[in-house]
Motif scaffolding. Structure first.
Motif, PDB file in Angstrom:
ATOM      1  N   ARG A  22       0.986  -1.250   0.137  1.00 33.54           N
ATOM      2  CA  ARG A  22      -0.157   0.125  -0.115  1.00 33.54           C
ATOM      3  C   ARG A  22       0.889   1.192   0.010  1.00 33.54           C
ATOM      4  O   ARG A  22       0.679   2.385  -0.799  1.00 33.54           O
ATOM      5  N   ASN A 225      -7.413  -1.389  -0.637  1.00 36.19           N
ATOM      6  CA  ASN A 225      -6.221  -1.809  -1.140  1.00 36.19           C
ATOM      7  C   ASN A 225      -6.590  -2.368  -2.653  1.00 36.19           C
ATOM      8  O   ASN A 225      -7.856  -2.143  -3.178  1.00 36.19           O
ATOM      9  N   ARG A 422      -4.792  -1.845  -8.320  1.00 30.34           N
ATOM     10  CA  ARG A 422      -4.380  -0.872  -7.091  1.00 30.34           C
ATOM     11  C   ARG A 422      -4.331   0.684  -7.841  1.00 30.34           C
ATOM     12  O   ARG A 422      -4.645   1.666  -7.217  1.00 30.34           O
TER      13      ARG A 422
END
Length: 443
Positions: A22, A225, A422
């Motif tokens: 992340r 996420n 992402r």
């Protein structure tokens, strides 16, 4: 001149601990949007020395990102005793008490509070060299919020709090953690009050905080996420597993992720597999891939449990390098999503699993918010409970789906999973930040 983001993340590549993907994704997303990005992070040597690093992760970082390592003597990772103080080496119990007192004095977080002063100094130096337009801390540890708090207080810099977990309640139970102090509550309340935005990885965690801090609810966002594309991938379908005829012959179920003893529901998996495999094609296996615990060295209890499961066709085949992830998924016909259970528990792995297009069997309780990602798909098999019979039924349903899946079915599920890439998720979050900053400057 482009805007400048100061991102603080205790763990950043090459570290391979929780939250690294992340943090890396956030840094890359702001660079792609035209920002200059500086990252404050812990010393890479600590992660390398403890074998919790993956050098291939450095290849995923945009070379335009400036990375500054901020020193901290860590209670677990600082293992070179030649670098310890005389007090720590000779009087470890006294050193521990003194260190924990210092932590609480600097920032109310055990073992990480002492990182606050060097973070403030480094943030000040970065801002002096090139003014920071936005600070973002991604936690835990929650000391990652300190540079934003400091620059806001001293220079009016807006900051974002990025919660991957929760500081003042347990995502497994929804209850306060043991030892929660008034100092932590006050600090979180103050941080929330002055935050430009607050990000959460799922809706349940955001909703809880909105109820606890209603005055900040309007700046709270769910920024999920997602899965990361392999290097040089041409599109979000790169993790998709091509269809193959499985109408006869043995099947291979797979799990990829960390296997933590006591958190990974191994007992439930083993008992359900024992029941289900009797009704599956002979030779069907369940292959477990991933690191064993934080360091990759399994506890004696975990190693014994894995050895006992081998005669049932449950085999552990070691970790998977990030660069070989797509190749690993292509060895599987269906996936096992085995998670700790809880109303606020989330997992980056669920997005990756969705991207493969393979049938997915959940092993966690129903309130675990996996349905936020998979509920609108027909290749998710969620048991009604963690009872052996319910999990076995879900395994058998997935096996039947594997055997009946068509090329078009697989193409459709891969396409559906692509929405969780992402880059897409973070691009939208960065655009939202930029719009809010523009509105702030016009006000």
């Amino acid at each position: 001149m482009s805007r400048h983001l100061l991102l603080t993340a205790w763990a950043f590549p090459p570290a391979r601990t929780s939250g690294v993907y992340r943090a890396a994704g956030i840094a890359n997303a702001f660079v792609r949007a035209g920002w200059h990005v500086t990252v404050l992070t812990g010393p890479a040597a600590l992660f390398r020395a403890n074998e919790v690093s993956d050098e291939t992760l450095l290849e995923t970082i945009d070379p335009r990102i400036d990375i500054i390592e901020v020193p901290l003597e860590h209670h677990e990772l600082s293992t070179d005793i030649t670098e310890w103080s005389r007090t720590r080496a000779r009087q470890p119990e006294f050193w521990t008490r003194r260190r924990l007192r210092r932590d609480q004095r600097e920032f109310p977080e055990a073992w990480y509070g002492s990182w606050a002063p060097p973070l403030r100094r480094t943030a000040e130096a970065v801002h002096s060299a090139r003014p920071v337009d936005l600070a973002l801390g991604t936690a835990a540890p929650y000391v990652d919020f300190v540079p934003g708090e400091h620059l806001h207080a001293k220079h009016g810099v807006p900051y974002i709090l990025d919660y991957r977990d929760a500081w003042t309640f347990l995502t497994f139970t929804g209850k306060p953690p043991a030892g929660l102090t008034d100092a932590v509550r006050r600090r979180e309340r103050g941080l929330m009050r002055s935050a430009f935005q607050v990000w959460f990885v799922n809706d349940p965690i955001r909703v809880w905080h909105a109820g606890e801090y209603p005055g900040s609810a309007s700046v709270m966002r769910t920024v999920r996420n997602g899965f990361d594309l392999p290097a040089h991938a041409s599109g979000p379908e790169a993790l998709g597993v091509p269809h193959r005829d499985c109408s006869s012959g043995p099947l291979t179920f797979g799990y990829i992720g960390t296997i933590n003893f006591g958190a990974f529901p191994l007992d439930e998996v083993v008992e359900a597999w024992r029941t289900a495999r009797l009704l599956m094609p002979p030779g069907t296996r369940l292959v477990l891939r991933g690191h064993l615990g934080r360091t990759g060295v399994g506890s004696p209890q975990l190693m014994a449990a894995l050895a006992e499961a081998e005669p049932l066709g449950i085999v552990y085949e070691g970790p998977v390098k990030r660069s070989r992830l797509a190749e690993a998924y292509q060895q599987f016909d269906a996936l096992l999503l085995a998670l700790p259970s809880g109303p606020g528990v989330t997992s980056g792995k669920v997005y990756e699993y969705a991207a493969t297009g393979l049938p997915i069997v959940s092993v966690h309780t129903p309130e675990t918010p996996v349905g936020e990602v998979l509920d609108d798909t027909d290749h998710w098999h969620a048991p009604r409970s963690l009872d052996t019979a319910d999990i076995a039924d879900a395994l058998l349903a997935a096996a039947r789906q594997v055997q009946s899946t068509t090329v078009e079915d697989r193409r459709r599920t891969i396409s559906s999973g692509g929405r969780w890439e992402r880059t897409r998720i973070l691009a939208a979050a960065v655009a939202d930040v930029e719009a809010a900053l523009d509105a702030r400057s016009r006000a």
